[in-house]
Design a protein around this motif. Structure first.
Motif, PDB file in Angstrom:
ATOM      1  N   PRO A  68      11.228   1.576  -2.682  1.00  0.00           N
ATOM      2  CA  PRO A  68      10.775   2.905  -2.255  1.00  0.00           C
ATOM      3  C   PRO A  68      11.698   4.017  -2.753  1.00  0.00           C
ATOM      4  O   PRO A  68      11.239   5.084  -3.160  1.00  0.00           O
ATOM      5  CB  PRO A  68      10.788   2.799  -0.730  1.00  0.00           C
ATOM      6  CG  PRO A  68      10.505   1.355  -0.465  1.00  0.00           C
ATOM      7  CD  PRO A  68      11.228   0.613  -1.560  1.00  0.00           C
ATOM      8  N   LYS A  69      13.012   3.752  -2.769  1.00  0.00           N
ATOM      9  CA  LYS A  69      13.951   4.778  -3.246  1.00  0.00           C
ATOM     10  C   LYS A  69      13.705   5.098  -4.718  1.00  0.00           C
ATOM     11  O   LYS A  69      13.739   6.263  -5.137  1.00  0.00           O
ATOM     12  CB  LYS A  69      15.379   4.248  -3.050  1.00  0.00           C
ATOM     13  CG  LYS A  69      16.437   5.290  -3.215  1.00  0.00           C
ATOM     14  CD  LYS A  69      17.793   4.690  -2.880  1.00  0.00           C
ATOM     15  CE  LYS A  69      18.897   5.682  -3.238  1.00  0.00           C
ATOM     16  NZ  LYS A  69      20.211   5.111  -2.981  1.00  0.00           N
ATOM     17  N   GLU A  70      13.406   4.057  -5.503  1.00  0.00           N
ATOM     18  CA  GLU A  70      13.204   4.278  -6.943  1.00  0.00           C
ATOM     19  C   GLU A  70      11.875   4.971  -7.246  1.00  0.00           C
ATOM     20  O   GLU A  70      11.805   5.818  -8.136  1.00  0.00           O
ATOM     21  CB  GLU A  70      13.285   2.941  -7.685  1.00  0.00           C
ATOM     22  CG  GLU A  70      14.717   2.458  -7.806  1.00  0.00           C
ATOM     23  CD  GLU A  70      14.852   1.141  -8.546  1.00  0.00           C
ATOM     24  OE1 GLU A  70      15.995   0.709  -8.755  1.00  0.00           O
ATOM     25  OE2 GLU A  70      13.819   0.538  -8.899  1.00  0.00           O
ATOM     26  N   ILE A  71      10.825   4.620  -6.509  1.00  0.00           N
ATOM     27  CA  ILE A  71       9.530   5.294  -6.781  1.00  0.00           C
ATOM     28  C   ILE A  71       9.638   6.763  -6.345  1.00  0.00           C
ATOM     29  O   ILE A  71       9.090   7.669  -6.986  1.00  0.00           O
ATOM     30  CB  ILE A  71       8.329   4.551  -6.122  1.00  0.00           C
ATOM     31  CG1 ILE A  71       7.000   5.117  -6.641  1.00  0.00           C
ATOM     32  CG2 ILE A  71       8.344   4.600  -4.638  1.00  0.00           C
ATOM     33  CD1 ILE A  71       5.760   4.383  -6.124  1.00  0.00           C
TER      34      ILE A  71
ATOM     35  N   ASP B   4       0.819  -1.236   0.000  1.00  0.00           N
ATOM     36  CA  ASP B   4       0.000   0.000   0.000  1.00  0.00           C
ATOM     37  C   ASP B   4       0.846   1.277   0.000  1.00  0.00           C
ATOM     38  O   ASP B   4       0.363   2.339  -0.393  1.00  0.00           O
ATOM     39  CB  ASP B   4      -0.921   0.052   1.235  1.00  0.00           C
ATOM     40  CG  ASP B   4      -2.005  -1.015   1.223  1.00  0.00           C
ATOM     41  OD1 ASP B   4      -1.958  -1.885   0.341  1.00  0.00           O
ATOM     42  OD2 ASP B   4      -2.881  -0.973   2.103  1.00  0.00           O
ATOM     43  N   TYR B   5       2.095   1.167   0.457  1.00  0.00           N
ATOM     44  CA  TYR B   5       2.950   2.370   0.503  1.00  0.00           C
ATOM     45  C   TYR B   5       3.054   3.018  -0.881  1.00  0.00           C
ATOM     46  O   TYR B   5       3.146   4.245  -1.012  1.00  0.00           O
ATOM     47  CB  TYR B   5       4.350   2.019   1.057  1.00  0.00           C
ATOM     48  CG  TYR B   5       5.351   1.658  -0.005  1.00  0.00           C
ATOM     49  CD1 TYR B   5       6.067   2.649  -0.684  1.00  0.00           C
ATOM     50  CD2 TYR B   5       5.556   0.330  -0.378  1.00  0.00           C
ATOM     51  CE1 TYR B   5       6.965   2.320  -1.694  1.00  0.00           C
ATOM     52  CE2 TYR B   5       6.441   0.000  -1.378  1.00  0.00           C
ATOM     53  CZ  TYR B   5       7.149   0.999  -2.042  1.00  0.00           C
ATOM     54  OH  TYR B   5       8.020   0.675  -3.052  1.00  0.00           O
ATOM     55  N   ALA B   6       3.022   2.148  -1.914  1.00  0.00           N
ATOM     56  CA  ALA B   6       3.234   2.650  -3.272  1.00  0.00           C
ATOM     57  C   ALA B   6       2.014   3.410  -3.807  1.00  0.00           C
ATOM     58  O   ALA B   6       2.082   4.015  -4.880  1.00  0.00           O
ATOM     59  CB  ALA B   6       3.604   1.498  -4.202  1.00  0.00           C
ATOM     60  N   VAL B   7       0.916   3.375  -3.077  1.00  0.00           N
ATOM     61  CA  VAL B   7      -0.244   4.225  -3.400  1.00  0.00           C
ATOM     62  C   VAL B   7      -0.190   5.481  -2.524  1.00  0.00           C
ATOM     63  O   VAL B   7      -0.291   6.610  -3.013  1.00  0.00           O
ATOM     64  CB  VAL B   7      -1.577   3.472  -3.168  1.00  0.00           C
ATOM     65  CG1 VAL B   7      -2.765   4.379  -3.501  1.00  0.00           C
ATOM     66  CG2 VAL B   7      -1.625   2.193  -3.995  1.00  0.00           C
ATOM     67  N   GLU B   8       0.016   5.243  -1.213  1.00  0.00           N
ATOM     68  CA  GLU B   8       0.060   6.372  -0.255  1.00  0.00           C
ATOM     69  C   GLU B   8       1.083   7.421  -0.684  1.00  0.00           C
ATOM     70  O   GLU B   8       0.859   8.620  -0.526  1.00  0.00           O
ATOM     71  CB  GLU B   8       0.488   5.866   1.140  1.00  0.00           C
ATOM     72  CG  GLU B   8      -0.549   5.028   1.848  1.00  0.00           C
ATOM     73  CD  GLU B   8       0.050   4.298   3.070  1.00  0.00           C
ATOM     74  OE1 GLU B   8       1.178   4.599   3.489  1.00  0.00           O
ATOM     75  OE2 GLU B   8      -0.643   3.409   3.594  1.00  0.00           O
ATOM     76  N   ILE B   9       2.219   6.971  -1.198  1.00  0.00           N
ATOM     77  CA  ILE B   9       3.321   7.883  -1.504  1.00  0.00           C
ATOM     78  C   ILE B   9       2.894   8.967  -2.521  1.00  0.00           C
ATOM     79  O   ILE B   9       3.295  10.131  -2.399  1.00  0.00           O
ATOM     80  CB  ILE B   9       4.567   7.087  -2.004  1.00  0.00           C
ATOM     81  CG1 ILE B   9       5.816   7.949  -1.977  1.00  0.00           C
ATOM     82  CG2 ILE B   9       4.342   6.478  -3.359  1.00  0.00           C
ATOM     83  CD1 ILE B   9       7.114   7.157  -2.198  1.00  0.00           C
ATOM     84  N   TYR B  10       2.041   8.596  -3.474  1.00  0.00           N
ATOM     85  CA  TYR B  10       1.600   9.583  -4.471  1.00  0.00           C
ATOM     86  C   TYR B  10       0.686  10.643  -3.841  1.00  0.00           C
ATOM     87  O   TYR B  10       0.805  11.830  -4.132  1.00  0.00           O
ATOM     88  CB  TYR B  10       0.860   8.885  -5.623  1.00  0.00           C
ATOM     89  CG  TYR B  10       1.776   8.106  -6.535  1.00  0.00           C
ATOM     90  CD1 TYR B  10       2.629   8.760  -7.419  1.00  0.00           C
ATOM     91  CD2 TYR B  10       1.783   6.711  -6.522  1.00  0.00           C
ATOM     92  CE1 TYR B  10       3.468   8.043  -8.265  1.00  0.00           C
ATOM     93  CE2 TYR B  10       2.626   5.991  -7.362  1.00  0.00           C
ATOM     94  CZ  TYR B  10       3.464   6.657  -8.230  1.00  0.00           C
ATOM     95  OH  TYR B  10       4.290   5.967  -9.059  1.00  0.00           O
ATOM     96  N   HIS B  11      -0.214  10.169  -2.965  1.00  0.00           N
ATOM     97  CA  HIS B  11      -1.125  11.111  -2.286  1.00  0.00           C
ATOM     98  C   HIS B  11      -0.318  12.087  -1.438  1.00  0.00           C
ATOM     99  O   HIS B  11      -0.527  13.297  -1.487  1.00  0.00           O
ATOM    100  CB  HIS B  11      -2.117  10.339  -1.399  1.00  0.00           C
ATOM    101  CG  HIS B  11      -3.137   9.583  -2.191  1.00  0.00           C
ATOM    102  ND1 HIS B  11      -4.383  10.102  -2.472  1.00  0.00           N
ATOM    103  CD2 HIS B  11      -3.103   8.357  -2.751  1.00  0.00           C
ATOM    104  CE1 HIS B  11      -5.069   9.223  -3.186  1.00  0.00           C
ATOM    105  NE2 HIS B  11      -4.309   8.148  -3.361  1.00  0.00           N
ATOM    106  N   GLU B  12       0.628  11.531  -0.653  1.00  0.00           N
ATOM    107  CA  GLU B  12       1.415  12.373   0.259  1.00  0.00           C
ATOM    108  C   GLU B  12       2.352  13.303  -0.526  1.00  0.00           C
ATOM    109  O   GLU B  12       2.607  14.426  -0.092  1.00  0.00           O
ATOM    110  CB  GLU B  12       2.235  11.492   1.211  1.00  0.00           C
ATOM    111  CG  GLU B  12       1.380  10.635   2.129  1.00  0.00           C
ATOM    112  CD  GLU B  12       0.626  11.450   3.173  1.00  0.00           C
ATOM    113  OE1 GLU B  12       1.280  12.182   3.915  1.00  0.00           O
ATOM    114  OE2 GLU B  12      -0.613  11.342   3.223  1.00  0.00           O
ATOM    115  N   ALA B  13       2.852  12.817  -1.651  1.00  0.00           N
ATOM    116  CA  ALA B  13       3.745  13.662  -2.468  1.00  0.00           C
ATOM    117  C   ALA B  13       3.008  14.914  -2.928  1.00  0.00           C
ATOM    118  O   ALA B  13       3.560  16.022  -2.904  1.00  0.00           O
ATOM    119  CB  ALA B  13       4.254  12.869  -3.664  1.00  0.00           C
ATOM    120  N   LEU B  14       1.743  14.741  -3.312  1.00  0.00           N
ATOM    121  CA  LEU B  14       0.978  15.896  -3.790  1.00  0.00           C
ATOM    122  C   LEU B  14       0.518  16.781  -2.640  1.00  0.00           C
ATOM    123  O   LEU B  14       0.561  18.010  -2.731  1.00  0.00           O
ATOM    124  CB  LEU B  14      -0.241  15.421  -4.597  1.00  0.00           C
ATOM    125  CG  LEU B  14       0.077  14.910  -6.003  1.00  0.00           C
ATOM    126  CD1 LEU B  14      -1.126  14.240  -6.623  1.00  0.00           C
ATOM    127  CD2 LEU B  14       0.550  16.065  -6.897  1.00  0.00           C
TER     128      LEU B  14
END
Ligand code: NAD
Ligand code: AKB
Length: 315
Positions: A250-253, A187-197
């Motif tokens: 995580p580093k690459e995304i 799920d981190y790979a979805v959360e990261i986009y929301h938090e990035a924005l």
């Protein structure tokens, strides 16, 4: 020609919403009945029929299958890896009994086709880390993985013994912007986009070098529909097919996101989900799916990142 009536169980979840909408485009809005234990997802409202179903209540499920003249069932209700480790009994119970209820009803009512997803979580620490093959050592260490592996063999059993045309894919971690993920390690790979924005920063619950197999939701939906539409004679795997699209850490995304949001930063606080991730392969060999039903992914990390950020910005 059969007039299809499709029941999607778990339609309000991360995959269910998008799969229901995609099936409605193909088979017609009124021929795809969405169902879930929780309330109808906002994105489904007004797009077609919805019934409240608890997959654990076999009688209620059976009545709905008859009442709605169902010809195909997509079973998506499950407890995923991270939530499963918090409540192993519940995860085993729902993931197994829910599947057995559906398979039994499919057998009794001569349901034409059943879809049930498995996961890369079937693989364990003794499976190959790179290009993990379709058939290999499989010794899962999470309750979720154990339930998925047992489920794969129930599907195979119902196909061999009762000729239920049940088909399955071992999804990798799925990334989507329409509906939220429901308690997985990826799920981190979805959360990261929301938090990035929203915050321009993200604290990841996995280490920076944790590589996992992942897939963008449009590829996952297309894979599902392509498998379900393939002629039965082409389906050589009646447990579950490996499919693959991309693998990243995580580093690459985070680096991929920085190409679009330069001020984005990531920090790491690994928790109990790290050991789940460490038990899974880093990449998957999906050559059997390619050979049997021509599976080919379209999205890589950069194409997905661009699309995710564009769509989340519009929301
Ligand atoms: P999710 O948690 O987002 O959705 C599951 C849905 O099932 C929820 O809406 C929930 O309310 C519903 N549900 C739970 N208990 C129910 C019950 N008793 N009766 C009826 N509905 C019930 O999960 P998802 O990510 O959409 O996953 C769907 C399937 O795909 C699961 O089998 C999961 O193991 C599999 N899968 C998902 C991923 C992923 O990354 N999302 C990866 C591999 C496999
Ligand atoms: C999870 O992390 O539990 C799911 C999966 C890979 O099955 N996304």
């Amino acid at each position: 020609m059969i007039r299809e009536r499709i029941l999607v169980i778990g339609a309000s979840g991360q995959i269910g919403v998008e799969l229901t909408l995609a099936l409605r485009k193909i088979y017609g809005n009124n021929n795809v009945v969405a169902s879930d234990l929780r309330e109808e997802n906002e994105l489904l409202k007004g797009t077609g029929p919805y019934v409240s179903i608890d997959v654990m209540n076999k009688e209620m499920l059976h009545v709905q299958v008859i009442r709605q003249n169902i010809t195909q069932i997509y079973l998506l209700a499950a407890i995923l890896s991270a939530t499963g480790e918090k409540n192993p009994n519940l995860a085993w119970h729902l993931n197994m009994q829910g599947l057995l209820n559906v398979l039994d009803i499919a057998r009794e009512e001569k349901i034409y086709k059943v879809y049930w997803p498995s996961s890369i979580a079937v693989f364990g620490p003794t499976s190959p880390k790179q290009n993990c093959p379709q058939q290999t050592i499989i010794e899962p260490t999470t309750v979720y993985g154990i339930s998925k592996y047992a489920g794969e063999f129930w599907c195979n059993y119902y196909h061999q013994r009762y000729h239920v045309d049940v088909r399955s894919i071992r999804y990798p971690g799925l990334i989507s912007y329409k509906s939220a993920p429901g308690g997985g390690t990826t799920d981190y790979a979805v959360e990261i986009y929301h938090e990035a924005l929203e915050e321009k920063k993200y604290t990841c619950f996995l280490r920076e070098d944790t590589y996992l197999p992942m897939m963008y939701m449009p590829d996952a939906i297309r894979a599902t529909i392509e498998l379900m539409e393939a002629p039965a004679a082409q389906i050589s795997i009646r447990t579950s097919y490996n499919v693959s699209a991309m693998s990243f850490s995580p580093k690459e995304i985070s680096a991929a996101i920085k190409n679009y949001i330069p001020e984005f930063s990531i920090s790491y606080e690994p928790d109990y989900r790290q050991s789940i991730a460490d038990s899974w392969p880093q990449s998957i060999d999906d050559s059997v799916a390619g050979k049997d039903w021509s599976w080919k992914p379209e999205y890589d990390l950069d194409k997905m990142t661009k699309d995710m950020l564009e769509n989340l910005r519009q929301q």
